[in-house]
Scaffold this motif. Structure first.
Motif, short mmCIF file in Angstrom:
data_model
loop_
_atom_site.label_atom_id
_atom_site.label_comp_id
_atom_site.label_asym_id
_atom_site.label_seq_id
_atom_site.Cartn_x
_atom_site.Cartn_y
_atom_site.Cartn_z
N ILE A 33 -23.22 2.54 37.23
CA ILE A 33 -23.42 1.47 38.22
C ILE A 33 -24.09 0.27 37.56
O ILE A 33 -23.66 -0.88 37.73
CB ILE A 33 -24.28 1.99 39.39
CG1 ILE A 33 -23.50 3.03 40.20
CG2 ILE A 33 -24.71 0.83 40.29
CD1 ILE A 33 -24.33 3.71 41.26
N THR A 69 -26.85 -4.57 42.15
CA THR A 69 -26.44 -3.17 42.31
C THR A 69 -27.32 -2.40 43.29
O THR A 69 -27.15 -1.18 43.42
CB THR A 69 -26.44 -2.45 40.95
OG1 THR A 69 -27.75 -2.54 40.36
CG2 THR A 69 -25.42 -3.05 40.00
N SER A 108 -25.33 -0.23 45.79
CA SER A 108 -24.68 0.92 45.15
C SER A 108 -25.70 2.00 44.80
O SER A 108 -25.42 3.20 44.92
CB SER A 108 -23.94 0.47 43.88
OG SER A 108 -22.91 -0.43 44.20
N SER A 135 -26.56 3.77 47.93
CA SER A 135 -25.48 4.71 48.26
C SER A 135 -25.57 5.97 47.39
O SER A 135 -25.27 7.07 47.85
CB SER A 135 -24.12 4.04 48.07
OG SER A 135 -23.96 2.96 48.96
N GLN A 136 -25.99 5.80 46.14
CA GLN A 136 -26.17 6.95 45.27
C GLN A 136 -27.32 7.83 45.75
O GLN A 136 -27.28 9.05 45.57
CB GLN A 136 -26.42 6.49 43.84
CG GLN A 136 -26.13 7.53 42.78
CD GLN A 136 -24.67 7.96 42.78
OE1 GLN A 136 -23.78 7.15 42.97
NE2 GLN A 136 -24.44 9.24 42.55
N THR A 171 -26.65 4.71 54.75
CA THR A 171 -25.41 4.00 54.46
C THR A 171 -25.36 2.67 55.20
O THR A 171 -24.93 1.65 54.66
CB THR A 171 -24.19 4.86 54.85
OG1 THR A 171 -24.23 6.10 54.12
CG2 THR A 171 -22.89 4.15 54.54
N GLU A 178 -25.90 -5.12 51.21
CA GLU A 178 -24.74 -5.66 50.50
C GLU A 178 -24.31 -6.99 51.10
O GLU A 178 -23.98 -7.94 50.39
CB GLU A 178 -23.59 -4.66 50.54
CG GLU A 178 -22.40 -5.06 49.67
CD GLU A 178 -21.39 -3.95 49.55
OE1 GLU A 178 -20.47 -4.09 48.73
OE2 GLU A 178 -21.50 -2.95 50.29
#
Length: 252
Positions: free
Chosen positions: A119, A158, A161, A164-165, A218, A225
């Motif tokens: 990422i 990032t 992301s 989300s990880q 999420t 984002e």
């Protein structure tokens, strides 16, 4: 009794076990252990992932190739296999037994670190190539340019992301059940073993709990984002995010 009534009765009778496990009469468990394990796992994986991302972009081949091998190995085999490797190998390396919680924490750090490295590497490579050239022209070394100019922008971009990880990390903790980590799935298994005849209802509660936590995170990642995308439209393409100042070349 309806299925919904059965589920509510199970929650009412076992909510404390689902929340904190057998604590204080035993180890902390339930959803509390799941969240603690996830937070610690991503906290350990993040610096490891950043270090591997920088190493994979290093101009030094001797550093770059072993890191690539580790990343592709971790990403290319099942997480369950890594858990078993760590479970049996770690005690041999350090000379004494290791708890399931520590085993799972080490596993998550290595496994998620490999994904975070990709990422971060993608975030770095998405930046205009001229930024590195400009930083080097100002007198920064390769590491100095990465530290002060490239990496702050890449990490900022990032954030969704990586969040989300973190959601993936929460779901990965369910595999700790096989090495007796007293997380949420383990607590649900204890309830199911006691009731015996209501497995669907018990694991429906488990699914709802995981869905609620993961959906919330999420949603938060999507909000971040959108905000980051909006900030890009109001910022010059080559400008660093607000508050991220680069030092003078002599300070590197």
């Amino acid at each position: 009794m309806t299925m919904l009534g059965t589920i509510l009765d199970i929650v009412r009778e076992n909510w404390l076990l689902l929340l904190i496990g057998q604590y204080p009469n035993g180890p902390l468990g339930g959803i509390a252990a799941t969240l603690i394990l996830s937070v610690l796992g991503i906290a350990c994986a993040f610096p490891l992932g950043v270090a591997m991302a920088l190493a994979s972009l290093s101009p030094w081949r001797a550093l770059r190739l072993p890191v690539f091998a580790l990343i592709y190995l971790a990403r290319g085999i099942p997480l369950l296999l890594i858990i078993l490797w760590v479970y049996f190998l770690l005690p041999l390396l350090i000379g004494h037994a290791v708890s399931g919680f520590v085993t799972m924490l080490v596993t998550l750090a290595v496994y998620q670190g490999a994904f975070i490295s990709e990422i971060v590497r993608s975030g770095i490579q998405a930046l205009p190539k001229g930024q590195m050239d400009a930083a080097r022209a100002l007198g920064h070394s390769h590491l100095g340019a990465m530290r002060w100019v490239i990496l702050p922008q890449a990490l900022f971009n990032t954030i969704p992301s990586i969040l989300s990880q973190f959601v993936s990390t929460i779901k990965d903790t369910t595999l700790g059940y096989i090495i007796n980590v007293p997380e949420l799935t383990f607590a649900a298994g204890q309830i199911n073993n006691r009731l015996m005849i209501k497995p669907f209802e018990v694991y429906a509660i488990l699914a709802i709990a995981y869905f609620a936590v993961c959906w919330t995170l999420t949603w938060l990642a999507n909000v971040l984002e959108r905000r980051i995308a909006a900030s890009r439209t109001h910022t010059a393409p080559a400008a660093a995010p607000s508050g991220l100042l680069t030092p003078r070349a002599g300070e590197v």
